[in-house]
Design a protein around this motif. Structure first.
Motif, PDB file in Angstrom:
ATOM      1  N   ALA A  16       0.804  -1.139  -0.025  1.00  0.00           N
ATOM      2  CA  ALA A  16       0.047   0.163  -0.185  1.00  0.00           C
ATOM      3  C   ALA A  16       0.951   1.206   0.077  1.00  0.00           C
ATOM      4  O   ALA A  16       0.606   2.352  -0.613  1.00  0.00           O
ATOM      5  N   GLU A  17       1.995   1.282   0.730  1.00  0.00           N
ATOM      6  CA  GLU A  17       2.887   2.376   0.614  1.00  0.00           C
ATOM      7  C   GLU A  17       3.463   2.565  -0.587  1.00  0.00           C
ATOM      8  O   GLU A  17       3.644   3.881  -1.081  1.00  0.00           O
ATOM      9  N   ASN A  65       9.647  -3.507   1.820  1.00  0.00           N
ATOM     10  CA  ASN A  65       9.042  -4.604   2.651  1.00  0.00           C
ATOM     11  C   ASN A  65      10.323  -4.995   3.831  1.00  0.00           C
ATOM     12  O   ASN A  65       9.957  -5.272   4.813  1.00  0.00           O
ATOM     13  N   LYS A  66      11.445  -5.171   3.170  1.00  0.00           N
ATOM     14  CA  LYS A  66      12.723  -5.404   4.136  1.00  0.00           C
ATOM     15  C   LYS A  66      12.778  -4.557   5.002  1.00  0.00           C
ATOM     16  O   LYS A  66      13.019  -4.736   6.149  1.00  0.00           O
ATOM     17  N   ARG A  95      -9.689  -0.071   7.751  1.00  0.00           N
ATOM     18  CA  ARG A  95     -10.315   0.893   7.582  1.00  0.00           C
ATOM     19  C   ARG A  95      -9.450   1.952   6.800  1.00  0.00           C
ATOM     20  O   ARG A  95      -9.662   2.944   5.860  1.00  0.00           O
ATOM     21  N   LYS A  96      -8.307   1.970   7.298  1.00  0.00           N
ATOM     22  CA  LYS A  96      -7.168   2.997   6.554  1.00  0.00           C
ATOM     23  C   LYS A  96      -6.873   2.645   4.995  1.00  0.00           C
ATOM     24  O   LYS A  96      -6.534   3.390   4.296  1.00  0.00           O
ATOM     25  N   LEU A  97      -6.880   1.320   4.954  1.00  0.00           N
ATOM     26  CA  LEU A  97      -6.788   0.699   3.337  1.00  0.00           C
ATOM     27  C   LEU A  97      -7.910   1.077   2.434  1.00  0.00           C
ATOM     28  O   LEU A  97      -7.796   1.064   1.204  1.00  0.00           O
ATOM     29  N   ARG A  98      -8.970   1.318   3.048  1.00  0.00           N
ATOM     30  CA  ARG A  98     -10.183   1.092   2.327  1.00  0.00           C
ATOM     31  C   ARG A  98     -10.342   2.175   1.119  1.00  0.00           C
ATOM     32  O   ARG A  98     -10.607   1.739   0.131  1.00  0.00           O
ATOM     33  N   PRO A  99     -10.032   3.390   1.388  1.00  0.00           N
ATOM     34  CA  PRO A  99      -9.944   4.440   0.302  1.00  0.00           C
ATOM     35  C   PRO A  99      -9.073   4.163  -0.705  1.00  0.00           C
ATOM     36  O   PRO A  99      -9.190   4.180  -1.973  1.00  0.00           O
ATOM     37  N   LEU A 100      -7.747   3.412  -0.529  1.00  0.00           N
ATOM     38  CA  LEU A 100      -6.866   2.901  -1.552  1.00  0.00           C
ATOM     39  C   LEU A 100      -7.324   1.904  -2.353  1.00  0.00           C
ATOM     40  O   LEU A 100      -7.149   1.810  -3.715  1.00  0.00           O
ATOM     41  N   LYS A 101      -7.877   0.939  -1.657  1.00  0.00           N
ATOM     42  CA  LYS A 101      -8.302  -0.350  -2.303  1.00  0.00           C
ATOM     43  C   LYS A 101      -9.602  -0.070  -3.222  1.00  0.00           C
ATOM     44  O   LYS A 101     -10.011  -0.528  -4.237  1.00  0.00           O
ATOM     45  N   SER A 158      -0.424  -3.214   3.992  1.00  0.00           N
ATOM     46  CA  SER A 158       0.526  -2.241   4.382  1.00  0.00           C
ATOM     47  C   SER A 158       1.787  -3.325   4.724  1.00  0.00           C
ATOM     48  O   SER A 158       1.509  -4.059   5.350  1.00  0.00           O
ATOM     49  N   SER A 159       2.959  -2.731   4.072  1.00  0.00           N
ATOM     50  CA  SER A 159       4.026  -3.122   4.251  1.00  0.00           C
ATOM     51  C   SER A 159       4.512  -3.088   5.957  1.00  0.00           C
ATOM     52  O   SER A 159       5.193  -3.951   6.449  1.00  0.00           O
TER      53      SER A 159
END
Length: 227
Positions: A24-25, A70-71, A141-147, A159-160
């Motif tokens: 996501a980031e 991610n790392k 909830r935080k990822l909902r707009p992006l998805k 989210s990584s």
């Protein structure tokens, strides 16, 4: 600087979706870069500039960014949690730590059988379990707009930074099973009853510090990240 049209935004999302970014980031970073870059050019230059962006942000380049992030995210969560734990042993928090030690020591000394020791160990794990549920709800909830913006991408967007936190929230449950059942398998001919109080108290203290530090990491990261 101009405002991009809905059709242009849709074209940007289609171009980025073909890269199959799951972080996501990174997805948000690439999307924001596309928008900020294209807003600086007139409408008749949109296709030309979009093509140039596509030459830079290739599938391989985006996945290299994602792999590195991610790392770095896992390392960042580990380092941050370790710094938080170290703070508990500083003079400014010594009373806080002593309070935890005193409470756990008193409860463990009052326990008389294996069931009571198990309940002692369960207290921080229940907190971890509830925290994991709340964490998952807040993360979704935080990822909902992006998805929603990238609906139809066909791959999960996560989210990584959330992934290593979620893994750390689940890890103690597995570790506790090892602490409870492994000694029984190894020391079959030894009476472990005299050591249960000290062992349960020590494990409980470690789990409490681990849980509190991880919750503090979550609180710190939630201010700037999608966790």
């Amino acid at each position: 600087m101009r405002q991009l049209t809905n059709i242009e935004l849709q074209e940007i999302r289609k171009a980025i979706m073909r890269k199959e970014i799951t972080s996501a980031e990174i997805l948000m970073e690439v999307y924001d870069h596309y928008i900020s870059h294209l807003e600086e050019f007139p409408e008749d230059k949109f296709n030309e500039q979009l093509f140039e962006l596509e030459q830079k942000f290739t599938y391989a380049y985006c996945h290299a960014l994602q792999f590195r992030f991610n790392k770095e995210a896992k390392e960042d969560i580990h380092k941050t949690q370790w710094l938080v734990i170290r703070k508990y042993f500083c003079t400014s928090r010594w009373l806080y730590l002593v309070g935890i030690l005193a409470i756990v020591y008193y409860i463990s000394s009052q326990a008389r059988n294996e069931q009571e020791y198990t309940l002692l160990l369960l207290s921080p794990m229940i907190l971890l379990f509830v925290s994991n549920i709340v964490f998952g709800i807040q993360n979704r909830r935080k990822l909902r707009p992006l998805k929603k913006a990238f609906k139809g991408i066909g791959i999960p967007i996560n989210s990584s930074l959330a992934s290593p936190i979620s893994e750390r929230l689940s890890l103690p449950v597995l570790m506790a099973q090892v602490f409870i059942y492994l000694p029984k398998l190894i020391f079959t001919n030894i009476d472990l009853t005299p050591y249960l109080s000290a062992g349960a108290g020590m494990v409980t203290i470690v789990l409490i510090l681990y849980t509190l530090s991880l919750l503090e990491v979550w609180k710190l990261k939630s201010k700037t990240a999608m966790v």
